[in-house]
Design a protein around this motif. Structure first.
Motif, PDB file in Angstrom:
ATOM      1  N   VAL A  52     -38.394  -0.228 -39.064  1.00 53.20           N
ATOM      2  CA  VAL A  52     -38.215   1.176 -39.443  1.00 53.20           C
ATOM      3  C   VAL A  52     -37.958   1.995 -38.180  1.00 53.20           C
ATOM      4  O   VAL A  52     -38.787   2.036 -37.273  1.00 53.20           O
ATOM      5  CB  VAL A  52     -39.441   1.724 -40.208  1.00 53.20           C
ATOM      6  N   ALA A  53     -36.790   2.629 -38.133  1.00 56.15           N
ATOM      7  CA  ALA A  53     -36.393   3.405 -36.957  1.00 56.15           C
ATOM      8  C   ALA A  53     -35.377   4.457 -37.372  1.00 56.15           C
ATOM      9  O   ALA A  53     -34.839   4.420 -38.479  1.00 56.15           O
ATOM     10  CB  ALA A  53     -35.778   2.475 -35.906  1.00 56.15           C
ATOM     11  N   ALA A  54     -35.113   5.375 -36.483  1.00 52.12           N
ATOM     12  CA  ALA A  54     -34.089   6.385 -36.747  1.00 52.12           C
ATOM     13  C   ALA A  54     -32.734   5.695 -36.859  1.00 52.12           C
ATOM     14  O   ALA A  54     -32.426   4.784 -36.099  1.00 52.12           O
ATOM     15  CB  ALA A  54     -34.065   7.415 -35.618  1.00 52.12           C
ATOM     16  N   GLY A  55     -31.948   6.131 -37.833  1.00 53.34           N
ATOM     17  CA  GLY A  55     -30.625   5.553 -38.029  1.00 53.34           C
ATOM     18  C   GLY A  55     -30.145   5.772 -39.445  1.00 53.34           C
ATOM     19  O   GLY A  55     -30.918   6.163 -40.315  1.00 53.34           O
ATOM     20  N   GLY A  56     -28.869   5.518 -39.676  1.00 58.37           N
ATOM     21  CA  GLY A  56     -28.316   5.698 -41.018  1.00 58.37           C
ATOM     22  C   GLY A  56     -28.448   7.132 -41.482  1.00 58.37           C
ATOM     23  O   GLY A  56     -28.035   8.055 -40.803  1.00 58.37           O
ATOM     24  N   LEU A  57     -29.091   7.322 -42.634  1.00 56.19           N
ATOM     25  CA  LEU A  57     -29.267   8.668 -43.192  1.00 56.19           C
ATOM     26  C   LEU A  57     -30.461   9.396 -42.576  1.00 56.19           C
ATOM     27  O   LEU A  57     -30.649  10.581 -42.802  1.00 56.19           O
ATOM     28  CB  LEU A  57     -29.486   8.579 -44.708  1.00 56.19           C
ATOM     29  N   GLY A  58     -31.289   8.711 -41.872  1.00 59.68           N
ATOM     30  CA  GLY A  58     -32.489   9.307 -41.293  1.00 59.68           C
ATOM     31  C   GLY A  58     -33.409   8.220 -40.780  1.00 59.68           C
ATOM     32  O   GLY A  58     -33.664   8.110 -39.601  1.00 59.68           O
ATOM     33  N   ARG A  59     -33.881   7.378 -41.696  1.00 61.38           N
ATOM     34  CA  ARG A  59     -34.693   6.213 -41.348  1.00 61.38           C
ATOM     35  C   ARG A  59     -33.998   4.967 -41.869  1.00 61.38           C
ATOM     36  O   ARG A  59     -33.615   4.907 -43.027  1.00 61.38           O
ATOM     37  CB  ARG A  59     -36.079   6.298 -41.970  1.00 61.38           C
ATOM     38  N   TYR A  81     -31.750  -9.967 -48.925  1.00 61.03           N
ATOM     39  CA  TYR A  81     -32.041  -9.180 -47.731  1.00 61.03           C
ATOM     40  C   TYR A  81     -31.142  -7.954 -47.740  1.00 61.03           C
ATOM     41  O   TYR A  81     -29.979  -8.033 -48.137  1.00 61.03           O
ATOM     42  CB  TYR A  81     -31.764  -9.993 -46.473  1.00 61.03           C
ATOM     43  N   ALA A  82     -31.661  -6.829 -47.282  1.00 64.01           N
ATOM     44  CA  ALA A  82     -30.847  -5.611 -47.236  1.00 64.01           C
ATOM     45  C   ALA A  82     -31.206  -4.784 -46.010  1.00 64.01           C
ATOM     46  O   ALA A  82     -32.372  -4.719 -45.610  1.00 64.01           O
ATOM     47  CB  ALA A  82     -31.061  -4.782 -48.496  1.00 64.01           C
ATOM     48  N   LEU A  83     -30.204  -4.182 -45.433  1.00 64.36           N
ATOM     49  CA  LEU A  83     -30.374  -3.195 -44.376  1.00 64.36           C
ATOM     50  C   LEU A  83     -30.102  -1.857 -45.037  1.00 64.36           C
ATOM     51  O   LEU A  83     -28.993  -1.621 -45.527  1.00 64.36           O
ATOM     52  CB  LEU A  83     -29.399  -3.436 -43.228  1.00 64.36           C
ATOM     53  N   ARG A  84     -31.128  -1.010 -45.109  1.00 70.77           N
ATOM     54  CA  ARG A  84     -31.041   0.223 -45.884  1.00 70.77           C
ATOM     55  C   ARG A  84     -31.425   1.413 -45.031  1.00 70.77           C
ATOM     56  O   ARG A  84     -32.028   1.266 -43.975  1.00 70.77           O
ATOM     57  CB  ARG A  84     -31.992   0.143 -47.075  1.00 70.77           C
ATOM     58  N   SER A  85     -31.073   2.594 -45.526  1.00 70.39           N
ATOM     59  CA  SER A  85     -31.520   3.818 -44.877  1.00 70.39           C
ATOM     60  C   SER A  85     -31.846   4.854 -45.940  1.00 70.39           C
ATOM     61  O   SER A  85     -31.373   4.785 -47.071  1.00 70.39           O
ATOM     62  CB  SER A  85     -30.466   4.356 -43.901  1.00 70.39           C
ATOM     63  N   VAL A  86     -32.680   5.811 -45.537  1.00 70.15           N
ATOM     64  CA  VAL A  86     -33.139   6.836 -46.465  1.00 70.15           C
ATOM     65  C   VAL A  86     -33.242   8.173 -45.741  1.00 70.15           C
ATOM     66  O   VAL A  86     -33.596   8.221 -44.565  1.00 70.15           O
ATOM     67  CB  VAL A  86     -34.497   6.430 -47.100  1.00 70.15           C
ATOM     68  N   ASN A  87     -32.880   9.232 -46.447  1.00 73.32           N
ATOM     69  CA  ASN A  87     -33.121  10.595 -46.000  1.00 73.32           C
ATOM     70  C   ASN A  87     -34.162  11.143 -46.960  1.00 73.32           C
ATOM     71  O   ASN A  87     -33.852  11.504 -48.097  1.00 73.32           O
ATOM     72  CB  ASN A  87     -31.844  11.433 -46.037  1.00 73.32           C
ATOM     73  N   CYS A  88     -35.396  11.188 -46.513  1.00 82.28           N
ATOM     74  CA  CYS A  88     -36.519  11.543 -47.380  1.00 82.28           C
ATOM     75  C   CYS A  88     -36.421  12.981 -47.882  1.00 82.28           C
ATOM     76  O   CYS A  88     -36.667  13.243 -49.061  1.00 82.28           O
ATOM     77  CB  CYS A  88     -37.829  11.335 -46.636  1.00 82.28           C
ATOM     78  N   ALA A  94     -29.013   4.783 -48.910  1.00 80.15           N
ATOM     79  CA  ALA A  94     -27.797   3.986 -48.799  1.00 80.15           C
ATOM     80  C   ALA A  94     -28.168   2.570 -48.392  1.00 80.15           C
ATOM     81  O   ALA A  94     -29.162   2.350 -47.699  1.00 80.15           O
ATOM     82  CB  ALA A  94     -26.843   4.587 -47.774  1.00 80.15           C
ATOM     83  N   THR A  95     -27.377   1.607 -48.842  1.00 80.67           N
ATOM     84  CA  THR A  95     -27.511   0.220 -48.417  1.00 80.67           C
ATOM     85  C   THR A  95     -26.317  -0.086 -47.535  1.00 80.67           C
ATOM     86  O   THR A  95     -25.169   0.068 -47.961  1.00 80.67           O
ATOM     87  CB  THR A  95     -27.545  -0.733 -49.629  1.00 80.67           C
ATOM     88  N   HIS A  96     -26.580  -0.471 -46.306  1.00 80.75           N
ATOM     89  CA  HIS A  96     -25.516  -0.716 -45.339  1.00 80.75           C
ATOM     90  C   HIS A  96     -25.013  -2.151 -45.373  1.00 80.75           C
ATOM     91  O   HIS A  96     -23.871  -2.424 -45.075  1.00 80.75           O
ATOM     92  CB  HIS A  96     -26.003  -0.383 -43.924  1.00 80.75           C
ATOM     93  N   PRO A 116     -21.135   3.125 -46.252  1.00 81.77           N
ATOM     94  CA  PRO A 116     -21.991   2.841 -47.404  1.00 81.77           C
ATOM     95  C   PRO A 116     -22.067   4.016 -48.360  1.00 81.77           C
ATOM     96  O   PRO A 116     -22.113   5.169 -47.932  1.00 81.77           O
ATOM     97  CB  PRO A 116     -23.358   2.567 -46.775  1.00 81.77           C
ATOM     98  N   PRO A 117     -22.037   3.743 -49.670  1.00 82.39           N
ATOM     99  CA  PRO A 117     -22.159   4.822 -50.643  1.00 82.39           C
ATOM    100  C   PRO A 117     -23.565   5.418 -50.611  1.00 82.39           C
ATOM    101  O   PRO A 117     -24.548   4.687 -50.595  1.00 82.39           O
ATOM    102  CB  PRO A 117     -21.870   4.143 -51.980  1.00 82.39           C
ATOM    103  N   VAL A 118     -23.629   6.736 -50.563  1.00 77.88           N
ATOM    104  CA  VAL A 118     -24.912   7.438 -50.561  1.00 77.88           C
ATOM    105  C   VAL A 118     -25.278   7.749 -52.000  1.00 77.88           C
ATOM    106  O   VAL A 118     -24.446   8.249 -52.763  1.00 77.88           O
ATOM    107  CB  VAL A 118     -24.823   8.735 -49.719  1.00 77.88           C
TER     108      VAL A 118
END
Length: 141
Positions: A52-59, A81-88, A94-96, A116-118
């Motif tokens: 969990v780190a900064a990146g993508g949409l936020g985390r 397995y998925a590399l994902r990001s979230v803007n809380c 989004a799934t990258h 990636p589609p948001v």
């Protein structure tokens, strides 16, 4: 016991092809749901809290879902397995990249998205609870 062994083997499975970049051995994989919820939903969801780190949409984070029963073209024990990001704050995710790996280690499918589609988060869904864990750090038990 059988499920625990399956999960340990799936998360520690070595990469078998270039498309399976998310099958990592290292990490701090945390079980998101209680065992009874996993049995009911048919999948065990783990999040690598070390990722969990900064990146993508936020985390940005890594997720592994092990199927506890066959679903569609994927047999029992398949790990997705998925590399994902979230803007809380905005309620977006989004799934990258994702990859599906059979218990044998064979790659069943996968995709990496250049853009990636948001999507809007439905907080009351099972997936929304995973994302809420990333946002708030509280396990939905």
């Amino acid at each position: 016991m059988k499920r625990a062994l399956l999960l340990a083997a799936a998360i520690a499975a070595p990469a078998t092809a270039a498309t399976v970049e998310l099958t990592v051995q290292a990490g701090q994989w945390v079980q998101v749901f209680a065992n009874d919820v996993e049995r009911a939903t048919g999948r065990s969801v783990r999040v690598d809290t070390a990722s969990v780190a900064a990146g993508g949409l936020g985390r940005q984070f890594r997720q592994a879902s092990v199927l506890l029963r066959a679903q569609g073209p994927y047999p029992y024990g398949t790990t997705i397995y998925a590399l994902r990001s979230v803007n809380c704050a905005a309620g977006q995710q989004a799934t990258h990249q994702w990859s599906a790996v059979a218990p044998s280690g064979a790659v069943l499918g996968g995709q990496a998205y250049a853009s990636p589609p948001v999507q809007k988060i439905h907080w009351d869904s099972q997936d929304g609870k995973v994302l809420k864990f990333i946002c708030q750090g509280i396990l939905p038990r």
